[in-house]
Write a protein that holds these residues in place. Structure first.
Motif, PDB file in Angstrom:
ATOM      1  N   GLY A 261     120.516  93.681  57.995  1.00  0.00           N
ATOM      2  CA  GLY A 261     121.649  94.203  57.239  1.00  0.00           C
ATOM      3  C   GLY A 261     121.328  95.547  56.617  1.00  0.00           C
ATOM      4  O   GLY A 261     122.157  96.467  56.628  1.00  0.00           O
ATOM      5  N   LEU A 262     120.106  95.692  56.088  1.00  0.00           N
ATOM      6  CA  LEU A 262     119.683  96.966  55.506  1.00  0.00           C
ATOM      7  C   LEU A 262     119.665  98.056  56.568  1.00  0.00           C
ATOM      8  O   LEU A 262     120.199  99.163  56.347  1.00  0.00           O
ATOM      9  CB  LEU A 262     118.279  96.822  54.904  1.00  0.00           C
ATOM     10  N   ALA A 291     122.199  88.612  65.687  1.00  0.00           N
ATOM     11  CA  ALA A 291     122.067  90.056  65.481  1.00  0.00           C
ATOM     12  C   ALA A 291     123.383  90.789  65.690  1.00  0.00           C
ATOM     13  O   ALA A 291     123.762  91.652  64.903  1.00  0.00           O
ATOM     14  CB  ALA A 291     120.993  90.615  66.404  1.00  0.00           C
ATOM     15  N   ALA A 292     124.082  90.461  66.780  1.00  0.00           N
ATOM     16  CA  ALA A 292     125.337  91.155  67.093  1.00  0.00           C
ATOM     17  C   ALA A 292     126.358  90.976  65.971  1.00  0.00           C
ATOM     18  O   ALA A 292     127.042  91.931  65.572  1.00  0.00           O
ATOM     19  CB  ALA A 292     125.905  90.642  68.412  1.00  0.00           C
ATOM     20  N   GLU A 296     127.921  93.987  63.599  1.00  0.00           N
ATOM     21  CA  GLU A 296     129.372  94.179  63.570  1.00  0.00           C
ATOM     22  C   GLU A 296     129.897  94.098  62.138  1.00  0.00           C
ATOM     23  O   GLU A 296     130.727  94.912  61.723  1.00  0.00           O
ATOM     24  CB  GLU A 296     130.046  93.121  64.434  1.00  0.00           C
ATOM     25  N   GLU A 297     129.394  93.148  61.369  1.00  0.00           N
ATOM     26  CA  GLU A 297     129.853  92.970  59.991  1.00  0.00           C
ATOM     27  C   GLU A 297     129.540  94.191  59.125  1.00  0.00           C
ATOM     28  O   GLU A 297     130.307  94.545  58.236  1.00  0.00           O
ATOM     29  CB  GLU A 297     129.200  91.723  59.379  1.00  0.00           C
ATOM     30  N   TYR A 298     128.405  94.821  59.401  1.00  0.00           N
ATOM     31  CA  TYR A 298     127.993  95.986  58.621  1.00  0.00           C
ATOM     32  C   TYR A 298     128.517  97.300  59.214  1.00  0.00           C
ATOM     33  O   TYR A 298     128.143  98.378  58.767  1.00  0.00           O
ATOM     34  CB  TYR A 298     126.466  96.043  58.520  1.00  0.00           C
TER      35      TYR A 298
END
Length: 327
Positions: A261-262, A291-292, A296-298
């Motif tokens: 996420g970072l 991971a995907a 996508e969320e970030y």
């Protein structure tokens, strides 16, 4: 012997500060004084040891030429033994003196410190309750594990020090320094940079950093709004890349600590070097099932697509395989 008695009497009296100042100004360039001070560091009298190492540290700090006189095994060993003195001031001055000796990359002195248990003693001081002692130990530890390694011998000296730190339990206090939000930012960043250097020593170092909480601490340091510079964010990402690339379990630990996420959020930083390092970490963690979804969320998909044309073939293949997960 006359100098020894003068040191002893000065330390025992109230004029010790003036004495040390005058002596260091007058005799900093004297080879005989440096050698005699090293000998005095090996005496059993605590007052004499404290005065001798204080003056020696003062000389070494001011005179780079004097450092060349103190890189032999016998001199180094005497100073290393003072790291386990019962006095904070003696410990601090001994750590600082060793730092002055090796900061220029003296491999002979670094090996002598390792052979004299100096690395183990420095690791003990990383947990000292005295902030000045802890700071001095950290600075000297950094000198031991960092520097340019242009040949195999220099690389082996650096790796030996890194492995010694892992063996001596030095990783845990470094992780604690980063985690402790009440510590000053300079100490936390130095501890981060130390862990980055240590992480390159191999899987054992990576496991020590994971078990010590260093990954989670590094991620938190970069996300808590403490004004960490771009350069230090790069260092944190390099630490995560080094550890994640060593094993599947380490990669999982980096992700679970918020590393992916970072990295994805830093893709939007606009700093080319930071974006490249973030892309490298995303690539390293791309085989994880979730991971995907995280990328996508970030909001990292568009940035990574733009990165495709700039990457070398091997990296591009990995990213293209990664993007197939979105189909």
């Amino acid at each position: 012997m006359g100098a020894a008695m003068n040191l002893y009497r000065a330390r025992a009296g109230s004029l010790v500060a003036d004495f040390l100042s005058n002596m260091s100004d007058r005799m900093a360039s004297s080879e005989s004084v440096v050698k005699q001070l090293c000998n005095l560091c090996g005496r059993s009298d605590d007052d004499l040891q404290e005065a001798a190492i204080h003056l020696l540290e003062d000389i070494l700090r001011q005179d780079a030429g004097a450092r060349l006189l103190v890189h032999g095994k016998s001199e180094i060993n005497r100073i290393c033994q003072l790291l386990i003195s019962s006095r904070d001031q003696t410990q601090r001055d001994a750590a600082l003196a060793l730092g002055h000796i090796v900061e220029g990359g003296d491999d002979m002195a670094k090996k002598a410190i390792q052979e004299s248990n100096g690395v183990r003693y420095l690791c003990m001081l990383l947990s000292s309750r005295s902030s000045p002692v802890q700071t001095a130990a950290l600075d000297t530890t950094m000198y031991l594990i960092s520097g340019n390694a242009s040949n195999f011998q220099q690389m082996s000296v650096l790796d030996a020090a890194k492995n010694d730190i892992c063996e001596a339990g030095g990783v845990a206090p470094l992780c604690e320094m980063i985690s402790n939000s009440s510590s000053n930012s300079s100490m936390r960043v130095k501890a981060l940079l130390a862990l980055r250097e240590i992480s390159s020593a191999g899987p054992k170092a990576g496991r020590s950093i994971v078990s010590g909480g260093g990954i989670r601490a590094a991620v938190r340091l970069c996300t808590e709004g403490s004004g960490v510079s771009v350069k230090n964010q790069e260092a944190a990402l390099q630490l995560l890349v080094n550890v994640a690339s060593q094993s599947t379990s380490n990669g999982r630990a980096v992700h679970d600590a918020g590393g992916l996420g970072l990295a994805t959020s830093l893709l939007h930083s606009g700093a080319d070097a930071l974006v490249d390092k973030a892309t490298e970490l995303v690539q390293t963690l791309s085989s994880l099932p979730e991971a995907a979804k995280v990328v996508e969320e970030y909001g990292g998909v568009e940035v990574l697509v733009r990165q495709l044309d700039d990457q070398e073939t091997s990296v591009r293949v990995v990213l293209e395989n990664f993007f197939s997960l979105f189909v």
